[in-house]
Design a protein around this motif. Structure first.
Motif, mmCIF file in Angstrom:
data_model
loop_
_atom_site.group_PDB
_atom_site.id
_atom_site.type_symbol
_atom_site.label_atom_id
_atom_site.label_comp_id
_atom_site.label_asym_id
_atom_site.label_seq_id
_atom_site.Cartn_x
_atom_site.Cartn_y
_atom_site.Cartn_z
ATOM 1 N N THR A 292 0.835 -1.201 0.000
ATOM 2 C CA THR A 292 0.000 0.000 0.000
ATOM 3 C C THR A 292 0.868 1.249 0.000
ATOM 4 O O THR A 292 2.081 1.184 0.201
ATOM 5 N N THR A 293 0.209 2.387 -0.179
ATOM 6 C CA THR A 293 0.881 3.659 0.041
ATOM 7 C C THR A 293 1.178 3.824 1.534
ATOM 8 O O THR A 293 0.623 3.123 2.371
ATOM 9 N N GLY A 294 2.022 4.780 1.863
ATOM 10 C CA GLY A 294 2.295 5.006 3.288
ATOM 11 C C GLY A 294 3.160 6.239 3.474
ATOM 12 O O GLY A 294 3.863 6.659 2.561
ATOM 13 N N SER A 295 3.014 6.794 4.590
ATOM 14 C CA SER A 295 2.235 6.365 5.733
ATOM 15 C C SER A 295 0.772 6.778 5.558
ATOM 16 O O SER A 295 0.471 7.950 5.345
ATOM 17 N N THR A 296 -0.117 5.780 5.663
ATOM 18 C CA THR A 296 -1.555 6.028 5.541
ATOM 19 C C THR A 296 -2.262 5.366 6.716
ATOM 20 O O THR A 296 -2.808 4.266 6.586
ATOM 21 N N PRO A 297 -2.241 5.989 7.892
ATOM 22 C CA PRO A 297 -2.868 5.387 9.072
ATOM 23 C C PRO A 297 -4.379 5.582 9.096
ATOM 24 O O PRO A 297 -4.907 6.564 8.565
ATOM 25 N N LEU A 298 -5.037 4.625 9.739
ATOM 26 C CA LEU A 298 -6.493 4.565 9.767
ATOM 27 C C LEU A 298 -6.963 4.438 11.217
ATOM 28 O O LEU A 298 -6.517 3.534 11.927
ATOM 29 N N PRO A 299 -7.869 5.321 11.689
ATOM 30 C CA PRO A 299 -8.403 5.174 13.048
ATOM 31 C C PRO A 299 -9.455 4.066 13.090
ATOM 32 O O PRO A 299 -10.365 4.025 12.257
ATOM 33 N N VAL A 300 -9.313 3.145 14.068
ATOM 34 C CA VAL A 300 -10.215 2.003 14.164
ATOM 35 C C VAL A 300 -10.763 1.881 15.577
ATOM 36 O O VAL A 300 -10.181 2.388 16.544
ATOM 37 N N ASP A 301 -11.897 1.156 15.700
ATOM 38 C CA ASP A 301 -12.482 0.921 17.013
ATOM 39 C C ASP A 301 -11.898 -0.357 17.620
ATOM 40 O O ASP A 301 -10.957 -0.953 17.083
ATOM 41 N N ALA B 127 -12.206 10.763 10.139
ATOM 42 C CA ALA B 127 -12.369 9.337 10.421
ATOM 43 C C ALA B 127 -11.926 8.462 9.257
ATOM 44 O O ALA B 127 -11.923 7.234 9.373
ATOM 45 N N LEU B 128 -11.536 9.069 8.150
ATOM 46 C CA LEU B 128 -11.055 8.329 6.988
ATOM 47 C C LEU B 128 -9.586 7.948 7.168
ATOM 48 O O LEU B 128 -8.943 8.311 8.158
ATOM 49 N N ALA B 129 -9.041 7.236 6.210
ATOM 50 C CA ALA B 129 -7.601 6.955 6.193
ATOM 51 C C ALA B 129 -6.870 8.238 5.824
ATOM 52 O O ALA B 129 -7.238 8.926 4.867
ATOM 53 N N TRP B 130 -5.828 8.547 6.577
ATOM 54 C CA TRP B 130 -5.032 9.754 6.347
ATOM 55 C C TRP B 130 -3.943 9.415 5.337
ATOM 56 O O TRP B 130 -2.885 8.893 5.687
#
Length: 568
Positions: free
Chosen positions: A91-100, A118-121
């Motif tokens: 994948t691309t990066g850094s692409t962090p994602l907030p999760v529950d 709340a999306l992938a950054w």
């Protein structure tokens, strides 16, 4: 029975899949364009620094791309689902994602379905430039060893800066997130059923996180106990302690399996359940694998941005290299340090000129037409010189608040001249990176190029060869990143299943050989050497703080004025 693997390559605007025989034959390829946003990127008119992606696109992309290669493979070669022995993901990066707490993206939660935070950054999101500077300043005081391994400066493209910015601008999202997961780790976990799409209660700390993302973007280093210590993060913001506690103590390489394909995803994809899915890595690192990287070889993966990869055996001593994106044990291949550098925009610059400025009108704004006209020009004929910082500078200045510049424009400057000068600027930027590597004891004895630009733009490759003064080889495959992922899938499958027990054997059998070489032309090299000296003067004048030309703050002041006006 033949054996195949699938490589998934999650790029900036689309996901690509390749179906590869373990003999190295690329049997089928499929592309799925992300439907959300503009060309797959959610942007903002009010903030040009914002760039996000919707994780639903990752799910839909996996299903569509895999089904696409299976259909083509069945039609062309009679490939059967039971002949697929492994899957790899980049994948691309850094692409962090907030999760529950179940690993479900907060973007799937009704409370946040309209909240871009709340999306992938996405990697190219630069909203956290101030936080990146703060991390650099705090790190230089408390933990200079953290910074030494990532080029001495933290970037707004990276993990901690984005999370810290979210805490400040979107506290509700930050508070709701049980953890943040790089999409390089989340997508393999999704395929394995380790994380949820909303129908489970699985724990994100069960996700096998890769050393590639953790080491290059999140300060992970086994020597100091993994991710950065709590006290350092609390000095930035006490709320980061929660994020640190959600992260594991161990990370993995692409030689490890993230898990096995779940029953749910096997049914969705049309594959058999239980086949191994490799731990994820960044696109360029697996692109280097697909290009057959070896010590002494510099691999350039050229797309919307460009990354330059080198490896050094861990048995050898290696100096810290200022301005690069990290030196990480195992980030490309086990047993080697992976060195990453790159440019924040390359193909994006050419596309901006063609698609946004549309020189000569829409009928003339075409890459093929501009390339043909630009090829008729001689080096230096335009009188133009460009700084290729339209999306900031990733290496060696590590400053996303730098901007592009064109010097030498007149009323006679033509679209073809500007187009060529843009290509030349990115070639000069590539030379800066090559020289930085060599300055610190990592010679580029051979340069191999993969990615879309290398495959499709011979004009650019010849200009690069002339500007860098080196022969440049181009891989046969047009999907080297996805191919590298497929190679990882073959390694985690193992020899008994029809794959390989190590990367040396897998690369020898499956990596894409170079089938074209662009040789420097002496007359062009002589002119470009003169232009490069001028490029370096501009580079240092506008990019190096405190330089005696006193222009180092001009670009940032212009951005400050712009941002103030946009905020109203």
């Amino acid at each position: 029975m033949p054996h195949y693997t699938i490589g998934l390559d999650y790029g900036t605007g689309s996901v690509r899949a390749v179906l590869v025989n373990t003999t190295g034959e690329e049997v089928a390829a499929s592309v799925f364009d992300y439907p959300h946003g503009v060309a797959g990127v959610v942007i903002s008119d009010r903030d040009p620094n914002l760039a996000r992606q919707h994780p639903r696109d990752y799910e839909a992309g996996a299903e569509a791309a895999v089904k696409g290669v299976l259909k083509e493979g069945r039609e062309k070669k009679g490939v059967k689902p039971e002949e697929i022995i492994g899957i790899g993901v980049d994948t691309t990066g850094s692409t962090p994602l907030p999760v529950d707490a179940g690993g479900m993206p907060l973007a799937f939660d009704k409370r946040f379905e309209n909240d871009v935070n709340a999306l992938a950054w996405l990697w190219k999101d630069h909203t956290s430039h101030a936080e990146a500077e703060e991390i650099t300043a705090t790190g230089s005081k408390q933990h200079p060893e953290y910074l030494a391994k990532i080029g001495n400066r933290y970037s707004s493209e990276w993990f901690w800066a984005k999370i810290l910015h979210c805490a400040r601008v979107a506290p509700a999202v930050f508070d709701a997130a049980a953890s943040w997961v790089e999409i390089a780790d989340w997508i393999p976990a999704l395929l394995c059923g380790t994380v949820s799409s909303g129908d489970g209660t699985l724990q994100p700390n069960k996700v096998r996180r890769g050393v590639c993302a953790a080491g290059h973007k999140a300060f992970f280093n086994a020597r100091w106990g993994g991710y950065p210590d709590v006290e350092f993060l609390k000095a930035l913001d006490p709320r980061l302690e929660k994020v640190r506690k959600s992260l594991p103590e161990k990370v993995y390489t692409v030689a490890d399996a993230a898990g096995a394909l779940s029953e749910t995803w096997a049914e969705r994809l049309g594959l058999k359940a239980g086949i191994p899915v490799a731990v994820g890595a960044f696109d360029v690192h697996l692109g280097a694998v697909g290009s057959g990287i070896a010590p002494g070889t510099l691999v350039k993966i050229m797309g919307t941005s460009t990354c330059d990869l080198a490896i050094v055996p861990t048995s050898e001593k290696i100096a810290d290299v200022p301005g690069i994106c990290g030196i990480v044990d195992g980030s490309v291949l086990p047993g080697f340090y992976g060195l990453e550098a790159g440019q924040s925009a390359v193909g994006d610059i050419f596309n901006w000129f063609v698609n946004v400025l549309q020189p000569g009108g829409t009928t003339e704004a075409d890459h093929a037409k501009l390339s043909k006209a630009a090829a008729a020009l001689r080096p230096g004929e335009s009188g133009l010189l460009v700084l290729d910082w339209h999306n900031g500078n990733r290496t060696v200045l590590v400053d996303q608040r730098l901007t592009g510049l064109i010097v030498g424009l007149t009323l006679h400057s033509s679209p073809a001249e500007i187009y060529r000068a843009l290509i030349e600027a990115t070639a000069f930027g590539a030379r800066v990176i090559m020289e930085r590597y060599e300055e610190y004891g990592c010679p580029a004895k051979r340069i191999v190029n993969g990615g879309g630009i290398a495959a499709k733009n011979p004009l650019a490759m010849q200009i690069y060869a002339d500007a860098m003064g080196r022969p440049l080889s181009v891989t046969r495959s047009q999907q080297t990143c996805a191919l590298g992922s497929a190679i990882a899938g073959a390694v985690v499958a193992g020899k008994k299943a029809g794959g390989f027990d190590n990367f040396a054997d897998a690369i020898a059998a499956m990596a894409s050989p170079a089938d074209r070489t662009f040789t420097p032309q002496p007359a062009a090299v002589a002119v470009y050497n003169k232009l490069y000296k001028l490029y370096r003067r501009l580079h240092d004048s506008f990019g190096v703080a405190g330089h005696n030309d006193m222009l180092g703050d001009m670009m940032k002041e212009l951005l400050n004025i712009r941002d103030a006006v946009k905020r109203g």
